[in-house]
Design a protein around this motif. Structure first.
Motif, PDB file in Angstrom:
ATOM      1  N   VAL A   1       2.684  16.993  20.562  1.00 36.19           N
ATOM      2  CA  VAL A   1       2.039  17.628  21.925  1.00 36.19           C
ATOM      3  C   VAL A   1       3.449  17.680  22.960  1.00 36.19           C
ATOM      4  CG1 VAL A   1       0.571  17.729  23.695  1.00 36.19           C
ATOM      5  CG2 VAL A   1      -0.145  17.220  21.249  1.00 36.19           C
ATOM      6  N   SER A   2       3.881  16.638  22.850  1.00 37.95           N
ATOM      7  CA  SER A   2       5.099  16.420  23.907  1.00 37.95           C
ATOM      8  C   SER A   2       6.072  17.288  23.944  1.00 37.95           C
ATOM      9  CB  SER A   2       5.633  14.832  23.865  1.00 37.95           C
ATOM     10  OG  SER A   2       6.335  14.708  22.683  1.00 37.95           O
ATOM     11  N   VAL A   3       6.324  17.911  22.607  1.00 38.58           N
ATOM     12  CA  VAL A   3       7.433  18.883  22.465  1.00 38.58           C
ATOM     13  C   VAL A   3       7.036  20.281  22.417  1.00 38.58           C
ATOM     14  CG1 VAL A   3       8.897  17.092  21.339  1.00 38.58           C
ATOM     15  CG2 VAL A   3       7.585  18.637  20.059  1.00 38.58           C
ATOM     16  N   ALA A   4       5.630  20.490  22.450  1.00 46.38           N
ATOM     17  CA  ALA A   4       5.033  21.674  22.215  1.00 46.38           C
ATOM     18  C   ALA A   4       5.539  22.641  23.209  1.00 46.38           C
ATOM     19  CB  ALA A   4       3.546  21.726  22.319  1.00 46.38           C
ATOM     20  N   ASN A   5       5.926  24.049  22.955  1.00 50.61           N
ATOM     21  CA  ASN A   5       6.379  25.003  23.661  1.00 50.61           C
ATOM     22  C   ASN A   5       5.679  26.344  23.546  1.00 50.61           C
ATOM     23  OD1 ASN A   5       8.740  23.855  24.618  1.00 50.61           O
ATOM     24  ND2 ASN A   5       9.731  23.805  22.685  1.00 50.61           N
ATOM     25  N   SER A   6       4.291  26.179  22.767  1.00 54.28           N
ATOM     26  CA  SER A   6       3.606  27.166  22.444  1.00 54.28           C
ATOM     27  C   SER A   6       1.923  26.807  22.165  1.00 54.28           C
ATOM     28  CB  SER A   6       3.807  28.139  21.149  1.00 54.28           C
ATOM     29  OG  SER A   6       3.690  27.373  20.347  1.00 54.28           O
ATOM     30  N   TYR A   7       1.314  27.532  22.216  1.00 56.14           N
ATOM     31  CA  TYR A   7      -0.424  27.278  21.808  1.00 56.14           C
ATOM     32  C   TYR A   7      -0.522  26.599  20.359  1.00 56.14           C
ATOM     33  CZ  TYR A   7      -5.437  27.709  21.451  1.00 56.14           C
ATOM     34  OH  TYR A   7      -7.028  27.621  21.270  1.00 56.14           O
ATOM     35  N   ALA A   8       0.473  27.167  19.381  1.00 56.59           N
ATOM     36  CA  ALA A   8       0.380  26.765  18.207  1.00 56.59           C
ATOM     37  C   ALA A   8       0.911  25.363  18.040  1.00 56.59           C
ATOM     38  CB  ALA A   8       1.448  27.704  17.330  1.00 56.59           C
ATOM     39  N   GLY A   9       1.907  25.102  18.804  1.00 53.27           N
ATOM     40  CA  GLY A   9       2.442  23.514  19.050  1.00 53.27           C
ATOM     41  C   GLY A   9       1.235  22.587  19.273  1.00 53.27           C
ATOM     42  N   LEU A  10       0.637  23.318  20.427  1.00 52.11           N
ATOM     43  CA  LEU A  10      -0.734  22.342  20.852  1.00 52.11           C
ATOM     44  C   LEU A  10      -1.612  22.118  19.790  1.00 52.11           C
ATOM     45  CD1 LEU A  10      -1.003  23.692  24.406  1.00 52.11           C
ATOM     46  CD2 LEU A  10       0.097  21.659  23.660  1.00 52.11           C
ATOM     47  N   MET A  11      -1.884  23.138  18.893  1.00 54.34           N
ATOM     48  CA  MET A  11      -2.651  23.048  17.833  1.00 54.34           C
ATOM     49  C   MET A  11      -2.236  22.345  16.750  1.00 54.34           C
ATOM     50  SD  MET A  11      -4.557  26.726  17.204  1.00 54.34           S
ATOM     51  CE  MET A  11      -3.368  27.622  16.970  1.00 54.34           C
ATOM     52  N   LEU A  12      -0.968  22.294  16.446  1.00 56.06           N
ATOM     53  CA  LEU A  12      -0.477  21.035  15.585  1.00 56.06           C
ATOM     54  C   LEU A  12      -0.629  19.741  15.885  1.00 56.06           C
ATOM     55  CD1 LEU A  12       0.980  20.347  13.053  1.00 56.06           C
ATOM     56  CD2 LEU A  12       3.223  20.676  14.606  1.00 56.06           C
ATOM     57  N   GLY A  13      -0.444  19.570  17.185  1.00 61.10           N
ATOM     58  CA  GLY A  13      -0.609  18.273  17.844  1.00 61.10           C
ATOM     59  C   GLY A  13      -2.358  17.730  17.866  1.00 61.10           C
ATOM     60  N   ALA A  14      -3.044  18.568  18.246  1.00 62.00           N
ATOM     61  CA  ALA A  14      -4.701  18.500  17.926  1.00 62.00           C
ATOM     62  C   ALA A  14      -4.808  18.202  16.462  1.00 62.00           C
ATOM     63  CB  ALA A  14      -5.333  19.956  18.353  1.00 62.00           C
ATOM     64  N   ALA A  15      -4.343  18.834  15.552  1.00 62.98           N
ATOM     65  CA  ALA A  15      -4.821  18.629  13.975  1.00 62.98           C
ATOM     66  C   ALA A  15      -4.408  17.255  13.687  1.00 62.98           C
ATOM     67  CB  ALA A  15      -4.260  19.590  13.454  1.00 62.98           C
ATOM     68  N   LEU A  16      -3.120  16.756  14.010  1.00 55.36           N
ATOM     69  CA  LEU A  16      -2.713  15.349  13.700  1.00 55.36           C
ATOM     70  C   LEU A  16      -3.477  14.384  14.503  1.00 55.36           C
ATOM     71  CD1 LEU A  16       1.327  16.103  13.831  1.00 55.36           C
ATOM     72  CD2 LEU A  16      -0.162  15.610  11.968  1.00 55.36           C
ATOM     73  N   LEU A  17      -3.762  14.710  15.763  1.00 54.01           N
ATOM     74  CA  LEU A  17      -4.743  13.416  16.203  1.00 54.01           C
ATOM     75  C   LEU A  17      -6.097  13.467  15.749  1.00 54.01           C
ATOM     76  CD1 LEU A  17      -3.589  14.369  20.319  1.00 54.01           C
ATOM     77  CD2 LEU A  17      -3.328  12.091  18.937  1.00 54.01           C
ATOM     78  N   GLY A  18      -6.508  14.529  15.390  1.00 48.63           N
ATOM     79  CA  GLY A  18      -7.939  14.620  14.823  1.00 48.63           C
ATOM     80  C   GLY A  18      -7.736  14.077  13.236  1.00 48.63           C
ATOM     81  N   LEU A  19      -6.501  14.056  12.654  1.00 49.81           N
ATOM     82  CA  LEU A  19      -6.474  13.484  11.223  1.00 49.81           C
ATOM     83  C   LEU A  19      -6.305  11.749  11.470  1.00 49.81           C
ATOM     84  CD1 LEU A  19      -6.076  13.847   8.188  1.00 49.81           C
ATOM     85  CD2 LEU A  19      -3.460  14.032   8.744  1.00 49.81           C
ATOM     86  N   GLY A  20      -5.634  11.637  12.591  1.00 52.84           N
ATOM     87  CA  GLY A  20      -5.652  10.232  12.636  1.00 52.84           C
ATOM     88  C   GLY A  20      -6.926   9.579  13.359  1.00 52.84           C
ATOM     89  N   ASN A  21      -7.533  10.369  14.155  1.00 53.11           N
ATOM     90  CA  ASN A  21      -8.725   9.637  14.512  1.00 53.11           C
ATOM     91  C   ASN A  21      -9.966   9.548  13.523  1.00 53.11           C
ATOM     92  OD1 ASN A  21     -10.827   9.136  17.031  1.00 53.11           O
ATOM     93  ND2 ASN A  21     -11.839  10.974  15.967  1.00 53.11           N
ATOM     94  N   CYS A  22      -9.932  10.402  12.383  1.00 52.94           N
ATOM     95  CA  CYS A  22     -10.828  10.641  11.345  1.00 52.94           C
ATOM     96  C   CYS A  22     -11.611   9.279  10.707  1.00 52.94           C
ATOM     97  CB  CYS A  22     -10.626  11.461  10.466  1.00 52.94           C
ATOM     98  SG  CYS A  22      -9.392  11.076   9.068  1.00 52.94           S
ATOM     99  N   ALA A  23     -10.603   8.331  10.416  1.00 53.73           N
ATOM    100  CA  ALA A  23     -10.803   7.245   9.678  1.00 53.73           C
ATOM    101  C   ALA A  23     -11.355   6.067  10.461  1.00 53.73           C
ATOM    102  CB  ALA A  23      -9.996   6.544   8.767  1.00 53.73           C
ATOM    103  N   LEU A  24     -11.494   6.095  11.787  1.00 52.27           N
ATOM    104  CA  LEU A  24     -11.621   4.821  12.591  1.00 52.27           C
ATOM    105  C   LEU A  24     -13.135   4.223  12.372  1.00 52.27           C
ATOM    106  CD1 LEU A  24      -9.535   3.476  14.252  1.00 52.27           C
ATOM    107  CD2 LEU A  24      -8.713   5.556  13.607  1.00 52.27           C
ATOM    108  N   HIS A  25     -14.174   5.022  12.513  1.00 47.07           N
ATOM    109  CA  HIS A  25     -15.486   4.748  12.415  1.00 47.07           C
ATOM    110  C   HIS A  25     -15.688   4.184  10.917  1.00 47.07           C
ATOM    111  CE1 HIS A  25     -16.576   7.021  16.195  1.00 47.07           C
ATOM    112  NE2 HIS A  25     -16.980   5.796  16.397  1.00 47.07           N
ATOM    113  N   PRO A  26     -15.412   4.675   9.763  1.00 49.61           N
ATOM    114  CA  PRO A  26     -15.704   4.039   8.702  1.00 49.61           C
ATOM    115  C   PRO A  26     -15.086   2.810   8.514  1.00 49.61           C
ATOM    116  CG  PRO A  26     -15.217   6.373   8.182  1.00 49.61           C
ATOM    117  CD  PRO A  26     -15.139   6.153   9.768  1.00 49.61           C
ATOM    118  N   VAL A  27     -13.702   2.679   8.756  1.00 53.02           N
ATOM    119  CA  VAL A  27     -12.973   1.464   9.093  1.00 53.02           C
ATOM    120  C   VAL A  27     -13.520   0.405   9.778  1.00 53.02           C
ATOM    121  CG1 VAL A  27     -10.760   0.493   9.985  1.00 53.02           C
ATOM    122  CG2 VAL A  27     -10.797   2.458   8.473  1.00 53.02           C
ATOM    123  N   ASP A  28     -13.896   0.823  11.017  1.00 54.22           N
ATOM    124  CA  ASP A  28     -14.475  -0.187  11.846  1.00 54.22           C
ATOM    125  C   ASP A  28     -15.634  -1.021  11.321  1.00 54.22           C
ATOM    126  OD1 ASP A  28     -12.349   0.449  13.577  1.00 54.22           O
ATOM    127  OD2 ASP A  28     -13.508   1.615  15.130  1.00 54.22           O
TER     128      ASP A  28
END
Length: 402
Positions: free
Chosen positions: A98-125
């Motif tokens: 997200v910090s280097v995004a220059n377009s909407y597509a760049g923001l979506m890439l950041g959103a997808a990576l953040l979602g992927l990182g977030n996905c396992a936290l509840h099963p783990v916890d």
């Protein structure tokens, strides 16, 4: 139907595990607000509509929801700790994208990576907590877990707005990435406290094969409860700042502070809710239903337009308190619906309802926002929360007859 955990541990051992898992949970909730907080900036920088901004959150939570359902199986097979470490590093990568995004597509890439990182936290916890924390302290563990999650939400506005004001919005995301790396370093240093056994190969799920737990109706009732109740939270996170500014002409700073107050009140509610869950563990469904009904009433008052700006901000914050009190009882309710040896899988499926609701909500309510129906957005969120009351009571009836 319950999970295995020790009958008694030294208090220091339980507190250490609860604290470390709480930090991980706070990082998950922190990640969920990183994009919505910058919506006004994204509008001015990229010229986006509310629907387009809402779709960013749909990408985040769609990836997180699908990933969370799968992550539960990975946690059961490989263990919670390695999945946790990978998740933190992926969220750091999302912030950098997200910090280097220059377009909407760049923001979506950041959103997808953040979602992927977030996905396992509840099963783990919940895998770690259910294995490592003494049974008599689980109510307090779930309370602390929810509390730290809300503190993660509360930290995000202060952290991101503060760094944006001191530098710019791009540096704020770089700072968030460094925070995730720092949390990874801390948890890796204390990794022995986070070791959880892989139970899938040591015991058999009482209902049958690996996927047979999906045939248990109460699992899907729990999923549906999370889907609906989280749709309301998504409205608060994504649009409350804009709604307060549009309906009552409050300043951006005051509206952002209200969002922080909501999260802090929810954290306080989680703390109180731990005592409630420990006191009435057999009535968790009724506690949850009462808290959600109260929150729906408060949300409807805010959407009615009958209150002034100041009182609306106070009542909206109080909504967080009401919902927060029900949090630990909600987790106890899910625990009672969980078959032995399937903690990761059940929590993965059930909590993917959280992500599904968060993915759907911005699409629906973003369209209302684009039409300028700000009060209707809050009233709709209140109605959805009221529907979750019926589901909570339905879960309770099915646990009793399971």
């Amino acid at each position: 139907m319950t999970t295995l955990n020790p009958a008694s541990n030294p208090w220091h051992d339980d507190a250490t595990v609860i604290g470390l898992v709480g930090i991980a949970h706070a990082s998950s909730h922190f990640s969920q607000l990183l994009l919505p907080l910058m919506f006004p900036v994204f509008i001015s920088t990229f010229g986006l509509s509310y629907s387009e901004l809402g779709f960013l959150m749909t990408v985040f939570f769609a990836v997180s929801g699908i990933g969370q359902a799968a992550a539960g199986f990975v946690v059961d097979r490989l263990g919670a700790r390695p999945v946790l470490f990978v998740s933190l590093l992926v969220m750091a990568a999302g912030c950098m994208a997200v910090s280097v995004a220059n377009s909407y597509a760049g923001l979506m890439l950041g959103a997808a990576l953040l979602g992927l990182g977030n996905c396992a936290l509840h099963p783990v916890d919940f895998t770690i907590l259910n294995q490592k924390v003494s049974a008599p302290r689980l109510g307090y563990a779930f309370s602390a877990h929810g509390l730290t999650g809300n503190l993660g939400w509360a930290l995000a506005p202060v952290f991101m707005v503060g760094l944006s004001a001191a530098f710019d919005w791009r540096m704020a995301y770089v700072g968030a990435a460094l925070l995730f790396v720092g949390i990874f370093a801390l948890l890796f240093w204390q990794r022995e406290h986070l070791h959880a056994e892989v139970l899938l190969h040591k015991q058999t799920v009482s209902e049958g094969s690996t996927l047979d737990f999906l045939r248990i109706p109460v699992v899907w009732w729990c999923f549906s409860f999370f889907l609906l109740s989280t749709m309301t939270l998504s409205v608060v996170q994504s649009f409350s700042v804009s709604i307060l500014q549009a309906m009552h002409q409050v300043t951006f700073e005051a509206a952002t502070l209200t969002l922080t107050a909501y999260m802090l009140c929810a954290a306080a509610g989680m703390f109180l809710g731990g005592f409630v869950a420990a006191r009435w563990p057999s009535h968790s469904d009724k506690v949850v239903a009462t808290c959600m009904a109260t929150g729906a009433l408060f949300m409807a008052l805010c959407g009615s337009g009958l209150l002034g700006g100041n009182l609306t901000m106070v009542i909206l914050a109080a909504t967080g308190l009401a919902i927060g009190v029900g949090g630990p009882s909600r987790d106890m309710m899910i625990r009672k619906a969980t078959p032995k040896g399937a903690t990761g899988r059940v929590y993965g499926i059930v909590y993917s309802g959280l992500d599904t609701g968060s993915a759907i909500s911005p699409l629906i309510f973003g369209m209302l926002m684009d039409h300028g129906w700000y009060g209707a957005t809050l009233l709709g969120a209140a109605f959805v929360l009221l529907l979750s009351v019926l589901l909570a009571l339905g879960v309770g009836r099915r646990i009793v007859h399971a």
